[in-house]
Design a protein around this motif. Structure first.
Motif, PDB file in Angstrom:
ATOM      1  N   GLN A 504       0.839  -1.207   0.000  1.00  0.00           N
ATOM      2  CA  GLN A 504       0.000   0.000   0.000  1.00  0.00           C
ATOM      3  C   GLN A 504       0.862   1.240   0.000  1.00  0.00           C
ATOM      4  O   GLN A 504       1.968   1.260   0.571  1.00  0.00           O
ATOM      5  N   MET A 505       0.369   2.298  -0.655  1.00  0.00           N
ATOM      6  CA  MET A 505       1.199   3.483  -0.835  1.00  0.00           C
ATOM      7  C   MET A 505       0.377   4.759  -0.795  1.00  0.00           C
ATOM      8  O   MET A 505      -0.831   4.771  -1.062  1.00  0.00           O
ATOM      9  N   VAL A 506       1.092   5.839  -0.461  1.00  0.00           N
ATOM     10  CA  VAL A 506       0.576   7.203  -0.568  1.00  0.00           C
ATOM     11  C   VAL A 506       1.554   7.950  -1.450  1.00  0.00           C
ATOM     12  O   VAL A 506       2.753   8.031  -1.145  1.00  0.00           O
ATOM     13  N   LEU A 507       1.069   8.504  -2.555  1.00  0.00           N
ATOM     14  CA  LEU A 507       1.914   9.111  -3.575  1.00  0.00           C
ATOM     15  C   LEU A 507       1.616  10.602  -3.682  1.00  0.00           C
ATOM     16  O   LEU A 507       0.458  10.996  -3.854  1.00  0.00           O
ATOM     17  N   VAL A 508       2.656  11.423  -3.578  1.00  0.00           N
ATOM     18  CA  VAL A 508       2.539  12.863  -3.803  1.00  0.00           C
ATOM     19  C   VAL A 508       3.144  13.180  -5.166  1.00  0.00           C
ATOM     20  O   VAL A 508       4.256  12.745  -5.477  1.00  0.00           O
ATOM     21  N   THR A 509       2.410  13.917  -5.988  1.00  0.00           N
ATOM     22  CA  THR A 509       2.936  14.283  -7.301  1.00  0.00           C
ATOM     23  C   THR A 509       2.248  15.540  -7.817  1.00  0.00           C
ATOM     24  O   THR A 509       1.144  15.882  -7.388  1.00  0.00           O
ATOM     25  N   HIS A 510       2.924  16.202  -8.752  1.00  0.00           N
ATOM     26  CA  HIS A 510       2.331  17.323  -9.491  1.00  0.00           C
ATOM     27  C   HIS A 510       1.959  16.910 -10.916  1.00  0.00           C
ATOM     28  O   HIS A 510       1.440  17.738 -11.672  1.00  0.00           O
ATOM     29  N   HIS A 511       2.235  15.662 -11.290  1.00  0.00           N
ATOM     30  CA  HIS A 511       2.130  15.253 -12.689  1.00  0.00           C
ATOM     31  C   HIS A 511       1.096  14.152 -12.871  1.00  0.00           C
ATOM     32  O   HIS A 511       1.203  13.081 -12.264  1.00  0.00           O
ATOM     33  N   GLU A 512       0.112  14.411 -13.694  1.00  0.00           N
ATOM     34  CA  GLU A 512      -0.928  13.422 -13.992  1.00  0.00           C
ATOM     35  C   GLU A 512      -0.312  12.122 -14.508  1.00  0.00           C
ATOM     36  O   GLU A 512      -0.761  11.023 -14.163  1.00  0.00           O
ATOM     37  N   GLY A 513       0.745  12.237 -15.323  1.00  0.00           N
ATOM     38  CA  GLY A 513       1.359  11.051 -15.909  1.00  0.00           C
ATOM     39  C   GLY A 513       2.047  10.153 -14.904  1.00  0.00           C
ATOM     40  O   GLY A 513       2.393   9.011 -15.227  1.00  0.00           O
ATOM     41  N   ASP A 514       2.287  10.640 -13.685  1.00  0.00           N
ATOM     42  CA  ASP A 514       2.946   9.831 -12.659  1.00  0.00           C
ATOM     43  C   ASP A 514       1.959   9.019 -11.820  1.00  0.00           C
ATOM     44  O   ASP A 514       2.373   8.274 -10.929  1.00  0.00           O
ATOM     45  N   LEU A 515       0.664   9.160 -12.080  1.00  0.00           N
ATOM     46  CA  LEU A 515      -0.345   8.453 -11.299  1.00  0.00           C
ATOM     47  C   LEU A 515      -0.621   7.082 -11.913  1.00  0.00           C
ATOM     48  O   LEU A 515      -1.113   6.984 -13.038  1.00  0.00           O
ATOM     49  N   VAL A 542      -7.661  12.785 -12.155  1.00  0.00           N
ATOM     50  CA  VAL A 542      -7.549  13.462 -10.861  1.00  0.00           C
ATOM     51  C   VAL A 542      -7.494  14.958 -11.123  1.00  0.00           C
ATOM     52  O   VAL A 542      -6.447  15.496 -11.466  1.00  0.00           O
ATOM     53  N   PRO A 543      -8.628  15.670 -11.008  1.00  0.00           N
ATOM     54  CA  PRO A 543      -8.609  17.113 -11.225  1.00  0.00           C
ATOM     55  C   PRO A 543      -7.639  17.785 -10.266  1.00  0.00           C
ATOM     56  O   PRO A 543      -7.567  17.450  -9.088  1.00  0.00           O
ATOM     57  N   GLY A 544      -6.867  18.728 -10.812  1.00  0.00           N
ATOM     58  CA  GLY A 544      -5.937  19.460  -9.964  1.00  0.00           C
ATOM     59  C   GLY A 544      -4.501  19.015 -10.119  1.00  0.00           C
ATOM     60  O   GLY A 544      -3.587  19.659  -9.630  1.00  0.00           O
ATOM     61  N   VAL A 545      -4.274  17.881 -10.818  1.00  0.00           N
ATOM     62  CA  VAL A 545      -2.913  17.454 -11.124  1.00  0.00           C
ATOM     63  C   VAL A 545      -2.600  17.893 -12.538  1.00  0.00           C
ATOM     64  O   VAL A 545      -3.382  17.670 -13.460  1.00  0.00           O
TER      65      VAL A 545
END
Length: 547
Positions: A504-515, A542-545
Motif C-alpha cells: 500500500q502506498m501514498v503518492l505525492v505528485t504534481h504530474h498526472e502522468g505519474d499516477l 484526478v482534477p488538480g494534477v
C-alpha cells in the motif's frame, strides 16, 4: 601540452571551452573526453539518461568539479573584459564561479540537510555573493531588486518564511531566484522544474526566458522535454560521459534515443516488472496481514518553525487503499507525509494513530490532550519501529544521507529504519537487499558510494531501502523527481506491480502522468487544509494534477 583555444572570428566569443575533459568518481568515469564550447548568448538544452554525466558537465562549466589530475583535459574560461577589450583566457576554477550561477538538486539538498534558519529574503540575498549564508548587509538597492525579482517570480510570500518551513517546491523556486539575482553571464539549471507545480513552473521558465532576453547564456539540463523554456535554440546529448550529439534543438530532439528502456550507459539495468517476488511483504507470500486501519489522523494541526502548516486534518488510510495527495507548492503535502512518517508532531488537541486495530503494535498515539508530553516521549522511543513499518522516499530523506555509505549499506538501513548503519546485517538481510537492488535495475550500484550516484540512481536505491524493510505503508513524495523518461516509465510500472502484490502506498505528485492506475483514492490540500478526500474519480482522472 594542451593549447589555449582562440575564439573564431565568425561566431560569438566563447565563455567556456572544454578540451578533452575527463572526470572520475570512485573509479567510475562520469565524463570521458568531453570537448565542447559554450558561447555568449547561446541557450542550450542538455539531454541524457540518469548517470549519463549531465550534472557533472554543468559542475565542470561552473568550476566546482575539476578534471582528473592525470590526463583529465582542461577547461578554459573567457570572462567578459568590457566593450573595447578581448576576453582574457583563464584556467582557474574561480573564473567559472565568477561567470556562472547554478541551481541543482545537490544545492537544494545542502540547504535541507543543514537546516539553516535563513528567511527566504536572506537566502535570496546570498546570491549576490555566491555564499551559502549571508555575511554582510547587501544595501537597500540590492534588497529592493531582490524583492522585485521575488514578486515577478510569484515568491514574494516566501520572503519572511524560514527555509526549514518551506516545501521542496518553494525552496526550489527561491533557489532559482537566488541564481538570477546577480544577473550572471551564465545560468546553469539542473532539473530545475522538478517539484514545482504548474504555476511555479511557468514562473520559472518565464524568468529563464527573461534572463536570456537580457543576454544571459543558459544551460538547461532536464529529463522532461515538454517543459523547456522558449529561449533554448541548441542542444547536447550526453551518453556514458560522452557528448554524442550537439546542434540545433529541433534536430537533436528529433534524434534522441528511444525511451523504450535501453540503458544508454547510465549504469543501470532495466527493472524487471514481471512476476515480482515480495519477500516478507505484509499480506504477500505468508507475510503478516495488513491492519484494517493503517493510519488515522484526527483534528491534526501541525506547526513547522512556528508556521501553521496543516489545519484540522481528518484522514483515515484503510487496508486496500492507495492514495495520491495533490495540491500546489506550499499546501502541506510533504509535511503531511512527514507526519505519517512520525517526523512531525500534532499540536495538543489532535491525534495520529498507526495500526489502531493491532492490540500490540507498539506504536504510540501522538499529540493527545491528556499527558501530551508522555505520549510524545513514548512515540519518539517507537520511531525505529514505526520507520520499519511506514517507509518514506523523498527529496528530504535523500538530503538527510550525508553519510558516505555504499548503495548496499543504504538499502540495509531500511531494516532498522535508521539513517546510518549501526548493526551488522545478517545473510538474509543482505540477500533481500540484493533482491531489491536487482528488481530495481540497480544491482550494479551495490558497491558504489551514494555521493557518486546521480539523482535518479540514488532515487532507485532509496526505493530499494524502503521496500527491503517490508513496510505496511510506502510513502512516496515526488518519487519520479530526477528520473529520465525510460527510468520513470519502468519505475511507475514497478509501483503498479507492487500495488497489485499488496504493497500500500501514498503518492505525492504534481504530474498526472505519474499516477498509476492502482491509485484508488485522492486527497487534495490547499493552504494546509483538506479540500477533497475520497475515491478517485471516474475514468481515473484526478482534477488538480497538471501535466
Amino acid at each position: 601540452m594542451t593549447t589555449t583555444p582562440s575564439p573564431p572570428a565568425d561566431r560569438a566569443a566563447p565563455l567556456a571551452v572544454l578540451d578533452d575533459v575527463r572526470v572520475s568518481f570512485g573509479g567510475r568515469r562520469a565524463l570521458d573526453g568531453a570537448c565542447w564550447t559554450l558561447r555568449a548568448g547561446e541557450c542550450w538544452a542538455v539531454f541524457g539518461r540518469n548517470g549519463a554525466g549531465k550534472s557533472t558537465l554543468l559542475r565542470v562549466v561552473r568550476g566546482t568539479t575539476r578534471p582528473d589530475q592525470i590526463d583529465g583535459g582542461q577547461v578554459t574560461w573567457f570572462p567578459p573584459a568590457g566593450d573595447d577589450a578581448l576576453p582574457h583566457p583563464e584556467t582557474s576554477p574561480l573564473a567559472g564561479r565568477a561567470l556562472c550561477t547554478s541551481v541543482s538538486s545537490a544545492q537544494q539538498e545542502r540547504y535541507m540537510r543543514q537546516g539553516w534558519l535563513l528567511t527566504g529574503e536572506e537566502l535570496l540575498l546570498t546570491g549576490y555573493y555566491d555564499t551559502p549564508l549571508l555575511y554582510e548587509d547587501p544595501g537597500a538597492e540590492r534588497i529592493a531588486a531582490a524583492r522585485d525579482l521575488a514578486r515577478r517570480l510569484g515568491a514574494a510570500h516566501l520572503l519572511d518564511v524560514k527555509v526549514p518551513a518551506m516545501s521542496q517546491g518553494q525552496l526550489r523556486l527561491l533557489l532559482v531566484a537566488r541564481a538570477l539575482v546577480r544577473q550572471p553571464a551564465v545560468l546553469l539549471l539542473d532539473e530545475v522544474c522538478e517539484g514545482l507545480d504548474a504555476t511555479a513552473r511557468a514562473a520559472v521558465l518565464g524568468a529563464v526566458d527573461h534572463a536570456a532576453a537580457l543576454g544571459v547564456t543558459v544551460l538547461f539540463a532536464t529529463h522532461r522535454t515538454d517543459q523547456l523554456p522558449a529561449c533554448l535554440t541548441r542542444a547536447l546529448l550526453v551518453q556514458g560521459g560522452r557528448i554524442m550529439a550537439e546542434g540545433p534543438l529541433a534536430e537533436v530532439m528529433a534524434n534522441l534515443p528511444s525511451d523504450s528502456g535501453v540503458c544508454g550507459g547510465d549504469g543501470l539495468d532495466t527493472p524487471d516488472t514481471k512476476d515480482i517476488a515480495v519477500p516478507g511483504m505484509p499480506g504477500v507470500n505468508g507475510g503478516v496481514a495488513l491492519a484494517p486501519v493503517l493510519a488515522r489522523i484526527e483534528r491534526a494541526d501541525v506547526f513547522v518553525e512556528r508556521v501553521h502548516v496543516l489545519h484540522a486534518i481528518d484522514w483515515t488510510i484503510r487496508r486496500g487503499e492507495n492514495w495520491c495527495v495533490i495540491g500546489p507548492n506550499g499546501s502541506g503535502k510533504s509535511t503531511l507525509l512527514r507526519l505519517l512518517h512520525g517526523e512531525e508532531n500534532v499540536a495538543v488537541g489532535g491525534d495520529i494513530v498507526w495500526f489502531a486495530d493491532e492490540a500490540s503494535c507498539g506504536v504510540a498515539r501522538r499529540g493527545q490532550a491528556q499527558q501530551a508530553q508522555q505520549a510524545q516521549q513514548a512515540s519518539l522511543r517507537d520511531l525505529p519501529l514505526l520507520h520499519r513499518r511506514v517507509a518514506l522516499v523523498s527529496d528530504q530523506l535523500q538530503a538527510t544521507y550525508g553519510y558516505d555509505l555504499t548503495a548496499e549499506e543504504l538499502v540495509l538501513t531500511g531494516f532498522s529504519g535508521t539513517i546510518g548503519l549501526y548493526d551488522e546485517p545478517d545473510d538474509d538481510q543482505r540477500a533481500e537487499a540484493a533482491h531489491w537492488l536487482r528488481m530495481l535495475g540497480a544491482a550494479g550500484l551495490a558497491g558504489q558510494r551514494i555521493r557518486t550516484l546521480s539523482t535518479g540512481q540514488l532515487r532507485r536505491v532509496l526505493l530499494a531501502r524502503a521496500l527491503a524493510g517490508a513496510p505496511d505503508l510506502l510513502l512516496l513524495d515526488e518519487p519520479c523527481s530526477g528520473l529520465d523518461p525510460a527510468s520513470r516509465a519502468a519505475f511507475l510500472a514497478l509501483l503498479g506491480q507492487l500495488a497489485r502484490a499488496g504493497v500500500q502506498m501514498v503518492l505525492v505528485t504534481h504530474h498526472e502522468g505519474d499516477l498509476i492506475p492502482e491509485i484508488s483514492h485522492v486527497l487534495r490540500l490547499a493552504d494546509g487544509r483538506i479540500t477533497h478526500c475520497g475515491p478517485r474519480g471516474d475514468g481515473g482522472m484526478v482534477p488538480g494534477v497538471t501535466a
